[in-house]
Write an enzyme that holds these catalytic residues in place. Structure first.
Site, PDB file in Angstrom:
ATOM      1  N   GLY A  65       0.909  -1.115  -0.174  1.00 48.56           N
ATOM      2  CA  GLY A  65       0.105  -0.091  -0.051  1.00 48.56           C
ATOM      3  C   GLY A  65       0.871   1.410   0.074  1.00 48.56           C
ATOM      4  CG  ASP A  66       0.403   3.993   2.226  1.00 45.35           C
ATOM      5  OD1 ASP A  66      -0.640   4.390   1.807  1.00 45.35           O
ATOM      6  OD2 ASP A  66       0.509   3.421   3.316  1.00 45.35           O
ATOM      7  CD  GLU A  67       1.542   0.164  -3.183  1.00 43.96           C
ATOM      8  OE1 GLU A  67       0.752   0.811  -3.093  1.00 43.96           O
ATOM      9  OE2 GLU A  67       1.505  -1.335  -2.808  1.00 43.96           O
ATOM     10  CE  LYS A  69      -3.145   2.185  -3.696  1.00 46.80           C
ATOM     11  NZ  LYS A  69      -1.998   1.954  -2.846  1.00 46.80           N
ATOM     12  N   GLY A  70      -2.674   7.114  -5.914  1.00 43.26           N
ATOM     13  CA  GLY A  70      -3.524   8.187  -6.090  1.00 43.26           C
ATOM     14  C   GLY A  70      -2.829   9.374  -7.270  1.00 43.26           C
ATOM     15  N   GLY A  93      -5.724   5.594   1.780  1.00 44.74           N
ATOM     16  CA  GLY A  93      -5.567   7.202   2.002  1.00 44.74           C
ATOM     17  C   GLY A  93      -4.862   7.519   0.586  1.00 44.74           C
ATOM     18  CG  HIS A  94      -5.848   6.460  -2.723  1.00 44.75           C
ATOM     19  ND1 HIS A  94      -6.538   5.750  -3.671  1.00 44.75           N
ATOM     20  CD2 HIS A  94      -5.117   5.615  -1.885  1.00 44.75           C
ATOM     21  CE1 HIS A  94      -6.471   4.216  -3.388  1.00 44.75           C
ATOM     22  NE2 HIS A  94      -5.745   4.147  -2.450  1.00 44.75           N
ATOM     23  CD  GLN A 278      -6.718  -1.423   1.216  1.00 43.03           C
ATOM     24  OE1 GLN A 278      -7.663  -1.973   0.578  1.00 43.03           O
ATOM     25  NE2 GLN A 278      -7.377  -0.184   1.542  1.00 43.03           N
ATOM     26  N   PRO A 358       3.824   6.007  11.754  1.00 42.82           N
ATOM     27  CG  PRO A 358       5.705   5.992  13.431  1.00 42.82           C
ATOM     28  CD  PRO A 358       4.142   6.022  13.269  1.00 42.82           C
TER      29      PRO A 358
END
Ligand code: GDP
Ligand code: IMO
Ligand code: MG
Length: 483
Positions: A65-67, A69-70, A93-94, A278, A358
């Site tokens: 996740g958090d790559e 994508k948004g 969260g994007h 994700q 974090p």
């Protein structure tokens, strides 16, 4: 015109800055290795071979996740008619950064910033109606249009207060074994969906028996929560009913049959962009179970989560960070719980978008990503946050695992094995230059190019996009082979 053009912020939208512009300007700058026409010819040929010709693209995270994508969904939205969220919920969260201003999205698709694009929250999503309404209000307060350009599936499942409480109690009970969920009630809601009896879909909020069903569910859940907590817990069914009745009223204008809408859309050859939430390593079936989320967050989830048959997907873009991060518990073979991890966390601002926890940081894991790229049917890669690695003397890539004395490049199915693996690293020269202004492949330092080439080679997929900063324009579109 982009809707943000009318906003009273320092940002003014220049329509020339969209994806097509990037492509054209890149074409204009000579020196690319292969002519753009040739690349496009090959792309078209491949698409034709694979599908019926309907352009449908999926953006999917290949790590935990958090790559970013948004950012990619927002960038590609200009080339699509519809953007679809198909799994997960407000655990996502994007972030989309427009003119330096960050917009955080949890349930609303990242296509929302272009009003001509239809955004869809499809059946596979689990949503808390209050959270969605709040998000819509937050966007509107900043001048973003959320009108008929949003459609919410009447088949999406609804998160109730008991789901959130259950999530909290189970995590507390798990102690050191906790998954480290986002505490948004995601797992318990999906559990009820699969369990079928006490589940509510968005469409159920409008049915005659809604009040009775809330009473019935609240009674059962009260007993369950009491068992889990060992305490006296009271669920006020009437208050919950009233709260959700009001949500339903406010939400009604957006609710519809997204499955029918999307099936019509594929037949009408609309250009659809699927926005994964994700990452594939958090996929409930294929990820690092049980330290996963409760939906199919790899590419395999598109079809069940949207109702669009997989055969219509023409392109899957795998999104990766130039390193690895993970929020919450679970194995993370390349984790650097040291000054390297801290360096990455500081430069990448690696704190959870939803929970501000974090993020755990580490080196790029090519074993894990090769696995998820294959699993998700990835065609091309987008490598994000490359700028974060600037300044390091050397960078490492995990190219294999040692498991009980044996070397392997297979990603283990069982979490116990994954806890035990020792990463085998290749060490590459780092680069010192600030690369946030790079806009072409040629602008990158030779060491960064070599690092990217090696990643692409190990994953076995070409690079299409390289991101060197959060803004739309801090993007390199790679044209042609880079080997
Ligand atoms: P998502 O959940 O996959 O959409 O990713 P998140 O929004 O949770 O996290 C990605 C973060 O990286 C966000 O704060 C983005 O604004 C930021 N970001 C995106 N691309 C880049 C990049 O290339 N460089 C840097 N430094 N930050 C980026
Ligand atoms: P985006 O879309 C990173 C993680 C949680 C936890 C596990 C299960 O922004 O990439 P859950 O609340 O889903 O039951 O938590 O999954 N997780 C994410 N980690 N990015 C996300 O979304 C995540 N959504 C869930 O931290 O480890
Ligand atoms: Mg995120």
């Amino acid at each position: 015109m982009d809707q943000l053009g009318g906003l009273k912020t320092t940002f003014s939208w220049d329509k020339n800055r969209d994806h097509e512009w990037f492509l054209k300007s890149h074409e204009a700058r000579k020196g690319t290795v292969v002519p753009l026409e040739k690349v496009n010819q090959v792309k078209k040929k491949r698409q034709k071979e694979r599908t019926s010709g309907v352009p449908a693209t999926c953006v999917v995270g290949l790590q935990w996740g958090d790559e970013a994508k948004g950012k990619i969904v927002d960038l590609l939205t200009g080339e699509h008619d519809i953007v679809v969220r198909y799994q997960g919920g407000a655990n996502a969260g994007h972030t989309v950064v427009l003119g330096g201003e960050p917009f955080k999205l949890s349930l609303v698709p990242s296509g929302i910033f272009r009003p001509q694009v239809q955004c869809v929250i499809a059946n596979g999503v689990v949503l808390h109606p209050g959270a969605l309404l709040e998000e819509i209000e937050r966007l509107r307060a900043r001048g973003v249009q959320v009108e008929n350009n949003l459609l919410v599936s009447n088949r999406a499942h609804v998160i109730f207060p008991w789901h959130i409480e259950e999530d909290r109690l189970l995590e507390k009970a798990a102690g050191g074994e906790a998954i480290g969920t986002t505490l948004r009630g995601i797992g318990p809601c999906y559990r009820d969906k699969v369990g079928r009896t006490l589940a509510f879909r968005v469409g159920d909020l409008y049915r005659q028996n809604f009040r009775d069903r809330v009473r019935e569910a609240a009674q059962f859940k009260q007993r369950l929560l009491q068992c889990l907590s060992g305490e006296q817990i009271t669920l006020d069914a009437e208050a919950i009913y009233e709260e959700y009745r009001q949500y339903a009223e406010r939400l009604q204008r957006w609710v519809g049959d997204s499955t029918a809408y999307l099936l019509d859309a594929v037949e009408a050859e609309k250009r659809i962009l699927f926005e994964g939430a994700q990452g594939a390593l958090l996929d409930v079936d294929h990820g690092t179970f049980p330290y996963v989320t409760s939906s199919n967050s790899s590419g395999v989830g598109v079809s069940s989560g949207s109702g669009v048959p997989a055969r219509y997907l023409t392109k899957v873009i795998g999104i990766i960070k130039a390193y690895s991060t993970r929020v919450g518990g679970g194995p993370f073979p390349t984790e650097q719980a040291n000054e390297i991890g801290q360096y990455i966390r500081d430069r990448g601002n690696e704190y959870g978008t939803v929970t501000r926890r974090p993020r755990r940081c580490g080196w790029f894991d090519a074993v894990a990503v090769r696995y998820t790229a294959r699993l998700s049917g990835v065609d091309v890669l987008a490598v994000m946050l490359l700028d974060v690695l600037s300044g390091l003397d050397e960078v490492k890539i995990c190219v294999g695992y040692e498991l009980d004395g044996q070397r392997t490049t297979n990603f283990p199915a069982h979490v116990d094995e994954l806890w035990r693996v020792q990463p085998v690293y290749e060490t590459w020269a780092g680069w010192k230059e600030d690369i946030s202004q790079a806009r072409r492949w040629e602008d990158l330092p030779a060491a960064a190019q070599a690092y990217l080439r090696r990643i692409s080679q190990l994953i076995g997929r070409p690079l299409e996009i390289i991101s060197v900063g959060p803004d739309r324009e801090q993007t390199i579109f790679v044209q042609g082979p880079i080997f």
